[in-house]
Design an enzyme around this catalytic site. Sequence first.
Site, short mmCIF file in Angstrom:
data_model
loop_
_atom_site.label_atom_id
_atom_site.label_comp_id
_atom_site.label_asym_id
_atom_site.label_seq_id
_atom_site.Cartn_x
_atom_site.Cartn_y
_atom_site.Cartn_z
N SER A 154 44.83 -61.26 -56.20
CA SER A 154 44.96 -60.94 -54.77
C SER A 154 45.81 -61.59 -53.98
CB SER A 154 43.58 -60.95 -54.31
OG SER A 154 43.22 -60.40 -53.09
N ARG A 223 33.77 -59.35 -42.48
CA ARG A 223 33.34 -59.51 -43.81
C ARG A 223 32.99 -58.55 -44.54
NH1 ARG A 223 34.87 -62.01 -48.53
NH2 ARG A 223 33.11 -62.52 -49.90
N ASP A 320 41.38 -50.15 -58.19
CA ASP A 320 41.57 -50.89 -57.05
C ASP A 320 42.50 -50.19 -55.91
OD1 ASP A 320 42.64 -52.95 -55.36
OD2 ASP A 320 43.52 -54.24 -56.68
N HIS A 353 38.90 -53.54 -56.44
CA HIS A 353 39.60 -54.74 -56.44
C HIS A 353 39.07 -56.04 -57.01
CE1 HIS A 353 42.82 -57.43 -54.61
NE2 HIS A 353 41.92 -58.06 -53.82
N ASP A 354 37.79 -56.32 -56.72
CA ASP A 354 37.07 -57.57 -57.12
C ASP A 354 37.03 -57.62 -58.56
OD1 ASP A 354 37.01 -59.17 -54.77
OD2 ASP A 354 34.81 -58.91 -54.40
#
Lengths: 381, 381
Positions: A154, A223, A320, A353-354
């Site tokens: 990232s 967040r 992602d 993505h994570d």
Amino acid sequence: MNRELNQIVEKQFFSIKDKNFTLQCGKSLKDITIAYETFGRLNAKKNNAILILHALTKDSHAAGIYDHKDEKPGWWDVMIGPGKAIDTDIYFVICSNILGGCMGSTGPASIMPGKKRPYGMNFPMVTITDMVRVQKRLIDHLKIEKLLAVTGGSLGGMQVLEWSVRYPDMMESAIPIATTMKHSALSIAFNEVARQAITSDPNWNNGNYSQEKKPDMGLSVARMIGHITYLSDKSMRLKFGRKMQDKKDAPFTFDSKFQVESYLKYQGQKFVTRFDANSFLYITKAADYFDLEEQHGDGSPVDSFLNAKARFLVISYSSDWLYPTSESKAIVNALKKNRLDVSFCEIESEWGHDAFLLQDKRLDKMIKGFLASVYEKTEDN
Amino acid sequence: MNRELNQIVEKQFFSIKDKNFTLQCGKSLKDITIAYETFGRLNAKKNNAILILHALTKDSHAAGIYDHKDEKPGWWDVMIGPGKAIDTDIYFVICSNILGGCMGSTGPASIMPGKKRPYGMNFPMVTITDMVRVQKRLIDHLKIEKLLAVTGGSLGGMQVLEWSVRYPDMMESAIPIATTMKHSALSIAFNEVARQAITSDPNWNNGNYSQEKKPDMGLSVARMIGHITYLSDKSMRLKFGRKMQDKKDAPFTFDSKFQVESYLKYQGQKFVTRFDANSFLYITKAADYFDLEEQHGDGSPVDSFLNAKARFLVISYSSDWLYPTSESKAIVNALKKNRLDVSFCEIESEWGHDAFLLQDKRLDKMIKGFLASVYEKTEDN
């Protein structure tokens, strides 16, 4: 079999003693402190060092625990440790908190030199380049001339790319993961809405907030927005679907909650206890402004890597949607046109993505093999 | 050639005079007012009426202008008018503001009967079913026994689906566009973060805000989040890319803006002048709770449509990631298994979810042809 990192790690600090450290924006900083941690041992040849670069909200604590009461190990502990993919029995691993961060390195929450209050929005704009220049100074300080590898996912991956063209002689290899050469309009849009959530919070007060009255509501919403972008449609279907938090919940009331709602709210609330709102503003801006093509290639992706020399392993994840595979492929194409040695893998994954933060045997195997090959070649020379 | 709707349209009001109108949540409302507009003329046979159902933040003003100073025509004016796809020379078109809305229909911003203050969060939870039941009363009031078609996109499409199973004998055909049988975890997540942005705004004050001190900051952020989900990665690349708002903008400052940032901020700020924050909360919750399978099919998508009789035209857009084509295909499959007459088209488009609001010859042609065919059959009988 992997063993846990039995070494109790300690946060260390490095200071840049320049009278002024001039940043890319033209402004300068004095008294820069960088928090860092190391895992494993530097060998005598000093050719086994790997630099880990962290994502938006992480820190220097990439692996291990701080003390025996520390329940949660570092953020990439699945990857770093004895016998693991980044094997601390073999390699010396370094991770520092980025410039502009709030986990020990100088950032907007740091006290201004000669004043009694934090920088707040008086902190100068920092860029990915600035973060990397500071990391280079840390590597100099550790008396390492050439890193075996530089890796991160990232925002960490952006730093890897910047490293590869800025300090090509200081690294054997680069492993950018789930990253991009520049933010798309969509990524900028999500970041901007998150920033708006923070600056809309009256407690933000133009960045001049006290620890007793922080813009927690705004930062929490920011967040939550980020968290959605780190997951994927499919992972959320699998993880939450339309399940309610409490089965007894009557439908059609405002109080009953879908599990996904409770999860996001919890993530938001947890985040504000560990992260500084101004730091969030500065780091997301640095991510938005990052543009390898514009800065190193005059707008050409191929020319961006003219200076690069490293062996590359580029990794993307199929689900992602923040930095989709197409953006990793653009990196790979540009590297190949520069006749660099590059391997590429898109890992099939539902976790968005994570995914790079999760335990994954395919990622482990790929990184372990790649590092072994690079290390072997270094040893041969 | 299309002509403009030269008819100046007027907002009309219909009241439900029941002592109490019981809602799906079990609570009831008295004094329900519904704002609606009509376009074209109802024929003598009363078989040319089309009901248009609007999306989250729209209203009864689907086409035409209110007066000669009105610069912006209704939200689906590209579709509705003389010679257009929904041809007002042929059809009589009705559009009403949904229950819970804030554009003339009863909603949380309405004054509570017998009190001097608005409902605010005392407004009962309303559902898609409630909205549809109120629309049915309006159609009764207009003395129309059978609608030629019921159509709408997004939240409007959910209402179309609900209409098709709740009042199958009151409609010849159904055209659900860019919609879903139920919200995914991802859609719920975006809605929840948007709601959190509103309820985090101190001006929201548990829903008790004055017109002088509204939760504009929170509502603006909520709108920005929504707006991102209505676009697509590709449409944002095409529309904005990484272009800066002002070419003279020095990079690396907080004040300089990417165009996409300015655009979103403008959209947010414009929205708060026309929309009520509590209404946003109620309508998004109604969308999240909508679950055709659970309500009509006991969890089975096929059984959901057991009651349906209409001819269907289902339309999705290739770049819609809020209600992706797979969700329209699930509708189509369930309809087909019930042996209903269903046509389906995925329109290739880069413009994401909001594509259905844009001028598009393919959509025009499809809807025009479908309506003509349904109308012809009705005339034959």
